[in-house]
Design a protein around this motif. Structure first.
Motif, short mmCIF file in Angstrom:
data_model
loop_
_atom_site.label_atom_id
_atom_site.label_comp_id
_atom_site.label_asym_id
_atom_site.label_seq_id
_atom_site.Cartn_x
_atom_site.Cartn_y
_atom_site.Cartn_z
N CYS A 53 0.88 -1.17 0.00
CA CYS A 53 0.00 0.00 0.00
C CYS A 53 0.91 1.22 0.00
O CYS A 53 1.78 1.33 0.86
CB CYS A 53 -0.88 0.04 1.25
N ILE A 54 0.73 2.13 -0.97
CA ILE A 54 1.64 3.29 -1.04
C ILE A 54 1.48 4.12 0.23
O ILE A 54 0.36 4.43 0.64
CB ILE A 54 1.40 4.10 -2.33
N GLU A 55 2.63 4.42 0.86
CA GLU A 55 2.65 5.12 2.16
C GLU A 55 2.19 6.56 2.04
O GLU A 55 2.47 7.23 1.05
CB GLU A 55 4.08 5.12 2.71
N ARG A 56 1.49 7.03 3.06
CA ARG A 56 1.10 8.43 3.12
C ARG A 56 1.59 9.03 4.43
O ARG A 56 0.88 9.78 5.08
CB ARG A 56 -0.43 8.57 3.06
N SER A 57 2.82 8.70 4.81
CA SER A 57 3.30 9.16 6.11
C SER A 57 3.87 10.57 6.02
O SER A 57 4.23 11.05 4.94
CB SER A 57 4.37 8.20 6.63
N GLY A 58 3.92 11.27 7.16
CA GLY A 58 4.52 12.59 7.22
C GLY A 58 3.66 13.71 6.66
O GLY A 58 4.14 14.82 6.47
N ILE A 59 2.39 13.41 6.40
CA ILE A 59 1.49 14.46 5.91
C ILE A 59 0.68 14.95 7.12
O ILE A 59 -0.03 14.16 7.73
CB ILE A 59 0.52 13.91 4.83
N GLU A 60 0.81 16.25 7.45
CA GLU A 60 0.13 16.73 8.66
C GLU A 60 -1.38 16.62 8.55
O GLU A 60 -2.05 16.18 9.47
CB GLU A 60 0.49 18.19 8.92
N LYS A 61 -1.93 17.07 7.41
CA LYS A 61 -3.36 16.91 7.19
C LYS A 61 -3.49 16.26 5.82
O LYS A 61 -3.08 16.83 4.82
CB LYS A 61 -4.05 18.27 7.23
N ASP A 62 -4.05 15.07 5.83
CA ASP A 62 -4.13 14.29 4.60
C ASP A 62 -5.54 14.35 4.03
O ASP A 62 -6.50 14.63 4.77
CB ASP A 62 -3.74 12.83 4.91
#
Ligand SMILES: *Cc1c(COP(=O)(O)O)cnc(C)c1O
Length: 366
Positions: A270-279
């Protein structure tokens, strides 16, 4: 056969909430040309997104074309990604500029700043990256390159409505950012789009460009398009904004649910979505490779046979389309990802049962 599940599904407010807006339009008899609802939506979007200036458009493609025009670029090359929707590359060619496709980072799916730097020549005038799936590009590295080489930096932010990164709206990065409010996007006005800019002068220029280049009754400064958003479209935007936070929360639930159910499935990333404050959880892309027993295309077909319509975003690459034949380049990471990726259904009303139905088919090894 169970009811079909599509990759996305628009979420509309109740019709009865829309009627008072229509009554207001009929009463005022102003249909377009920057009417009151249009102005109100620009203001509310600035407040919600945390940006200074926004100019609404009738779609994201015209916004992109106009953004490049607004920068008055001299003839030359624009560095971009082949791993995107057609509009990104089309906007470059519509401006009589030359797209130069460079490779992506295989983990984030975004343009690789190192490859961008290698592609810069004397003819380069701008960089046009895409925050693919709403995942932020390496904005610091790209800005450093743009500054060092005196290039314009325009972001195609079509996927990233509402995303905050490093304590501010992702839309604030670059010289200009464009958004899409198409029916398939996180925030929709049926059709629509916008340009975010950083000065009142630029906003005025963009507003003139989206209105045929008209400055006043007798002065026309540019040969440009009609990119205006109507009052009816703006009305839907105002209504959608009232529930945007719930929409994003529901999307977050879907994202978390998928990740939990697909964790540990060998050969599925699953492509990561880390480090995004508001996604904004715009898409749910998975990457299929060995030892998963099926290829991407086989899994796509299997899901389809069960009435689940995932999408191969982004396949084919721009560089593989015959219309872009003259702009060939070698982008192995993009090519590999394009052959392995599948975007699973992702929308706020997707139920846990439906998510389980989808992930069950993926984890069943036949
Ligand atoms: C949707 C999209 C656009 C343009 O959108 P429209 O509003 O449909 O014209 C541009 N770029 C990307 C990456 C998109 O996904």
């Amino acid at each position: 056969m169970s009811i079909p599940i599509y990759v996305t599904q628009p979420v509309l407010p109740e019709l009865k909430e829309f009627i008072p807006y229509l009554e207001q339009i009929w009463e005022k008899n102003i249909l377009t040309n920057g009417g009151p609802l249009h102005q109100q939506l620009e203001q509310e979007l600035c407040d919600y997104l945390g940006v200074d200036y926004i100019s609404l458009f009738n779609n994201g493609t015209i916004a992109l074309i106009t953004a490049l025009q607004a920068l008055s670029l001299k003839k030359g090359e624009v560095i971009t990604t082949p791993y995107t929707f057609l509009a990104t590359a089309h906007a470059i060619v519509w401006n009589n500029l030359t797209p130069v496709f460079v490779d992506i980072d295989p983990i984030t799916s975004n343009i690789d700043p190192k490859k961008v730097e290698q592609a810069i020549t004397d003819a380069t005038v701008a960089i046009l990256p895409v925050h693919c799936y709403g995942i932020p590009c390496d904005v610091e590295a790209l800005q450093a390159l743009a500054t060092k080489h005196k290039l314009k930096l325009v972001y195609d932010t079509a996927h990233a409505f509402g995303v905050d990164y490093h304590s501010q709206s992702l839309l604030n990065y670059g010289d200009l950012s464009t958004i899409s409010f198409h029916a398939t996007k996180v925030f929709s006005t049926f059709e629509g789009g916008a340009i975010v800019c950083h000065s009142a002068d630029m906003k005025q220029r963009i507003d003139q460009l989206k209105n045929f280049g008209i400055v006043d009754e007798t002065t026309v400064n540019d040969i440009s398009l009609n990119g205006k958003l109507s009052e009816v479209h703006a009305a839907l935007g105002l209504l959608q904004l009232k529930t945007i936070d719930q929409t994003l929360q529901a999307r977050a639930q879907v994202d978390h649910c998928y990740r939990e159910l697909l964790a540990g499935v060998e050969g599925i990333r699953c492509i990561e979505r880390s480090g995004i404050e508001k996604d904004n959880y715009a898409y749910f892309p998975i990457v299929i490779s060995e030892p998963y027993p099926l290829s991407r295309d086989e899994l796509f077909e299997k899901l389809k046979q069960h009435n689940i319509f995932a999408r191969k975003y982004f396949y084919p690459l721009m560089t593989e389309l015959s219309v872009y034949e003259q702009y060939q380049s070698d982008t192995p990471n993009a090519k590999l990802l394009s052959g392995q990726v599948l975007c699973l259904p992702m929308y706020p009303t997707l139920s846990i049962d439906q998510i389980q139905r989808i992930t069950q088919l993926i984890t069943d090894k036949d």
